[in-house]
Write a protein that holds these residues in place. Sequence first.
Motif, mmCIF file in Angstrom:
data_model
loop_
_atom_site.group_PDB
_atom_site.id
_atom_site.type_symbol
_atom_site.label_atom_id
_atom_site.label_comp_id
_atom_site.label_asym_id
_atom_site.label_seq_id
_atom_site.Cartn_x
_atom_site.Cartn_y
_atom_site.Cartn_z
ATOM 1 N N HIS A 98 0.811 -1.211 0.000
ATOM 2 C CA HIS A 98 0.000 0.000 0.000
ATOM 3 C C HIS A 98 0.848 1.267 0.000
ATOM 4 O O HIS A 98 0.311 2.361 -0.176
ATOM 5 C CB HIS A 98 -0.921 0.003 1.224
ATOM 6 N N LEU A 99 2.162 1.128 0.182
ATOM 7 C CA LEU A 99 3.044 2.293 0.219
ATOM 8 C C LEU A 99 3.654 2.553 -1.155
ATOM 9 O O LEU A 99 3.691 1.663 -2.010
ATOM 10 C CB LEU A 99 4.162 2.080 1.245
ATOM 11 N N THR A 100 4.167 3.752 -1.347
ATOM 12 C CA THR A 100 4.815 4.094 -2.609
ATOM 13 C C THR A 100 6.181 3.418 -2.705
ATOM 14 O O THR A 100 6.714 2.900 -1.713
ATOM 15 C CB THR A 100 5.013 5.604 -2.732
ATOM 16 N N VAL A 101 6.733 3.452 -3.901
ATOM 17 C CA VAL A 101 8.084 2.925 -4.107
ATOM 18 C C VAL A 101 9.067 3.645 -3.196
ATOM 19 O O VAL A 101 9.908 3.018 -2.526
ATOM 20 C CB VAL A 101 8.495 3.083 -5.588
ATOM 21 N N GLU A 102 8.974 4.979 -3.148
ATOM 22 C CA GLU A 102 9.893 5.755 -2.305
ATOM 23 C C GLU A 102 9.796 5.342 -0.843
ATOM 24 O O GLU A 102 10.814 5.146 -0.161
ATOM 25 C CB GLU A 102 9.597 7.245 -2.454
ATOM 26 N N ALA A 103 8.564 5.209 -0.338
ATOM 27 C CA ALA A 103 8.378 4.836 1.068
ATOM 28 C C ALA A 103 8.922 3.435 1.329
ATOM 29 O O ALA A 103 9.517 3.179 2.390
ATOM 30 C CB ALA A 103 6.898 4.911 1.436
ATOM 31 N N ASN A 104 8.754 2.507 0.379
ATOM 32 C CA ASN A 104 9.284 1.157 0.550
ATOM 33 C C ASN A 104 10.804 1.151 0.569
ATOM 34 O O ASN A 104 11.419 0.440 1.379
ATOM 35 C CB ASN A 104 8.775 0.254 -0.568
ATOM 36 N N VAL A 105 11.414 1.926 -0.315
ATOM 37 C CA VAL A 105 12.881 1.953 -0.382
ATOM 38 C C VAL A 105 13.463 2.497 0.924
ATOM 39 O O VAL A 105 14.478 1.991 1.428
ATOM 40 C CB VAL A 105 13.348 2.797 -1.583
ATOM 41 N N MET A 106 12.820 3.499 1.507
ATOM 42 C CA MET A 106 13.356 4.145 2.707
ATOM 43 C C MET A 106 12.862 3.505 4.001
ATOM 44 O O MET A 106 13.295 3.916 5.092
ATOM 45 C CB MET A 106 12.982 5.631 2.701
ATOM 46 N N LEU A 107 11.993 2.511 3.894
ATOM 47 C CA LEU A 107 11.394 1.898 5.083
ATOM 48 C C LEU A 107 12.487 1.317 5.995
ATOM 49 O O LEU A 107 13.298 0.499 5.586
ATOM 50 C CB LEU A 107 10.426 0.794 4.657
ATOM 51 N N GLY A 108 12.498 1.787 7.231
ATOM 52 C CA GLY A 108 13.483 1.305 8.196
ATOM 53 C C GLY A 108 14.805 2.030 8.149
ATOM 54 O O GLY A 108 15.673 1.783 8.995
ATOM 55 N N GLN A 109 14.993 2.910 7.167
ATOM 56 C CA GLN A 109 16.245 3.670 7.081
ATOM 57 C C GLN A 109 15.947 5.135 6.722
ATOM 58 O O GLN A 109 16.650 5.761 5.931
ATOM 59 C CB GLN A 109 17.194 3.039 6.070
ATOM 60 N N GLU A 110 14.867 5.624 7.332
ATOM 61 C CA GLU A 110 14.440 6.988 7.064
ATOM 62 C C GLU A 110 15.469 7.998 7.579
ATOM 63 O O GLU A 110 16.109 7.780 8.611
ATOM 64 C CB GLU A 110 13.078 7.277 7.718
ATOM 65 N N ARG A 111 15.622 9.103 6.852
ATOM 66 C CA ARG A 111 16.486 10.205 7.273
ATOM 67 C C ARG A 111 15.606 11.258 7.943
ATOM 68 O O ARG A 111 14.586 11.673 7.380
ATOM 69 C CB ARG A 111 17.217 10.835 6.091
ATOM 70 N N THR A 112 15.998 11.671 9.146
ATOM 71 C CA THR A 112 15.193 12.630 9.908
ATOM 72 C C THR A 112 16.062 13.779 10.426
ATOM 73 O O THR A 112 17.286 13.657 10.533
ATOM 74 C CB THR A 112 14.497 11.953 11.110
ATOM 75 N N ARG A 113 15.391 14.868 10.756
ATOM 76 C CA ARG A 113 16.027 16.003 11.426
ATOM 77 C C ARG A 113 14.998 16.595 12.375
ATOM 78 O O ARG A 113 13.900 16.963 11.938
ATOM 79 C CB ARG A 113 16.496 17.045 10.414
ATOM 80 N N TRP A 114 15.364 16.633 13.675
ATOM 81 C CA TRP A 114 14.454 17.124 14.714
ATOM 82 C C TRP A 114 13.107 16.404 14.673
ATOM 83 O O TRP A 114 12.033 16.983 14.846
ATOM 84 C CB TRP A 114 14.240 18.635 14.578
ATOM 85 N N GLY A 115 13.160 15.092 14.379
ATOM 86 C CA GLY A 115 11.951 14.281 14.389
ATOM 87 C C GLY A 115 11.124 14.342 13.129
ATOM 88 O O GLY A 115 10.064 13.703 13.049
ATOM 89 N N LEU A 116 11.567 15.097 12.122
ATOM 90 C CA LEU A 116 10.828 15.227 10.875
ATOM 91 C C LEU A 116 11.570 14.525 9.743
ATOM 92 O O LEU A 116 12.809 14.536 9.687
ATOM 93 C CB LEU A 116 10.630 16.709 10.513
ATOM 94 N N LEU A 117 10.794 13.903 8.834
ATOM 95 C CA LEU A 117 11.401 13.230 7.684
ATOM 96 C C LEU A 117 12.041 14.248 6.750
ATOM 97 O O LEU A 117 11.459 15.303 6.460
ATOM 98 C CB LEU A 117 10.348 12.426 6.916
ATOM 99 N N ARG A 118 13.231 13.917 6.266
ATOM 100 C CA ARG A 118 13.930 14.777 5.299
ATOM 101 C C ARG A 118 13.551 14.284 3.900
ATOM 102 O O ARG A 118 14.270 13.527 3.253
ATOM 103 C CB ARG A 118 15.434 14.701 5.544
ATOM 104 N N ARG A 119 12.375 14.717 3.453
ATOM 105 C CA ARG A 119 11.802 14.172 2.224
ATOM 106 C C ARG A 119 12.645 14.506 0.998
ATOM 107 O O ARG A 119 12.704 13.735 0.045
ATOM 108 C CB ARG A 119 10.363 14.675 2.045
ATOM 109 N N GLY A 120 13.274 15.658 1.012
ATOM 110 C CA GLY A 120 14.132 16.008 -0.114
ATOM 111 C C GLY A 120 15.289 15.026 -0.255
ATOM 112 O O GLY A 120 15.624 14.604 -1.372
ATOM 113 N N GLU A 121 15.878 14.662 0.868
ATOM 114 C CA GLU A 121 16.977 13.687 0.829
ATOM 115 C C GLU A 121 16.461 12.311 0.422
ATOM 116 O O GLU A 121 17.127 11.572 -0.302
ATOM 117 C CB GLU A 121 17.679 13.610 2.187
ATOM 118 N N HIS A 122 15.251 11.951 0.871
ATOM 119 C CA HIS A 122 14.643 10.690 0.455
ATOM 120 C C HIS A 122 14.511 10.635 -1.062
ATOM 121 O O HIS A 122 14.876 9.635 -1.699
ATOM 122 C CB HIS A 122 13.251 10.529 1.092
ATOM 123 N N ARG A 123 13.973 11.726 -1.641
ATOM 124 C CA ARG A 123 13.785 11.742 -3.089
ATOM 125 C C ARG A 123 15.113 11.613 -3.824
ATOM 126 O O ARG A 123 15.210 10.915 -4.839
ATOM 127 C CB ARG A 123 13.060 13.027 -3.498
#
Length: 506
Positions: A98-123
Amino acid sequence: MGAPTGEPMLSMREVAKRFGASRALDGVSIDLYPGEVHALIGENGAGKSTLMKVLSGAYRPDSGSMTLAGEPYAPRGPRDALSRGVAMIYQELAIAPHLTVEANVMLGQERTRWGLLRRGEHRRLVGEALALLEHADIRPEAVAGRLSVGAQQLVEVARALVSDARILVFDEPTSSLTERDAERLFAVIDRLRAQGMAIVYISHFLEEVRRVASRYTVLRDGRAVSSGAMAGTDLRSIIAAMVGRDLTEMFPRVPHEPGEPVLDLSAISGRRLPRRADLRLRRGEVLGIAGLVGAGRTELLRAVFGLDEIRSGQVTVNGASGRSGSPRERIGQGMGLLSEDRKGEGLALGRSVEENLTLSALGRYAKLGWLGLGKRREEARRWIEAMRVRTTGPDQRIGELSGGNQQKVALARLLHQRADVLLLDEPTRGIDVGSKAEIYRMIGELAAGGKAVLMVSSYLPELLGVCDRIAVMSRGVLGEARPVSEWTEHRIMEEATGQRSSPPSG
């Protein structure tokens, strides 16, 4: 490719692992070098999965040592192994559909800053990984569950690339792929190897192992019994090392003679597939159905067995005619189905060997609403012995058996329910070469005993080696069944792809 030079990326030395009294690994040593694809080969139960679970941190070895890039390596778990650069691509994909390709690739290895997802770095990371795979058709915003199985597998590879994996393990990666997706995967593996990644490749398909790997190691009974360069190696010698004997008869032929018809299909069509199927199957005959994935072969067997709706046409089983029937009715008419999805549909993995073997004919042991458990246990033991199932006993959970032994139990269930017409869908998928030879012999023995076998397979050598006649399904239409002597792999593929409209000659 010659022998590797330089320091290995990974060294495993005298690795041993026990489970109770069973020795799964008995002092295995293996080296893996940067820029190589190393095939790990062996029968089910040889120790391949256990060795890789030690590598990935899922198991801790009882003894032995490992080094990774020259440093001691003893992962505390799979996450620790991934952080050190060891990634696994399993046969059962770990995709959140049910998740996007991007969310699957980053699942479990998300990049965060101050508790927020760094979506630009994810992309950026996901885009770089997908660009490396050279598959522009896989978009980061696409829902993963809507992709083909081959594309989902590449999403897992992208996840490994984002984790900076240095070692990538593929476990039976093509077992559910189309030929086109398999070739796409091989191209990706070639690119990763060329960039210096070390790859372990596990597969029962020895032809593709030779295509993709530069070196190999054969495991048997928990030991490394043979290794070397793949170039110039005879597959027969690899098979002999796997099974501990020379398989001079890969496709054993048991003499049998076709008799009277037991199954007739007349102009069968389903809701979507098949579009049309006419067929006559005789007692004591093995009839194979070839075709590309998606041609309608599985849908045909499911419709005949009553699992899928028949829109038009007629099925005649042992003289009883009708358009459709439920699975219960088909079993009563002497028909049995072996599903291609052994784990999802064919077996109850959490139940015992005895239960799986007898589930489709429990009424035989019922009296006044009670099951005669002693009689059922005795019958289960008889079938276990007759089918040469390697198990600790009838009460062992079937999920603990090797794939080949699970398949033997699934076949035994059909025979236990006294089926005369056996519908076998990919009967050797996911099992090792030694077990395949045993299944082939059993199919021949069933035909010799008067059973009628209708067999779907994507592995053309086994259709040509086991069957008496072959019919090819193309785009939902089943072609004429002809003697196996009239077919070659090339002619089958011509008909499967719609390039031949007239019967082959000679």
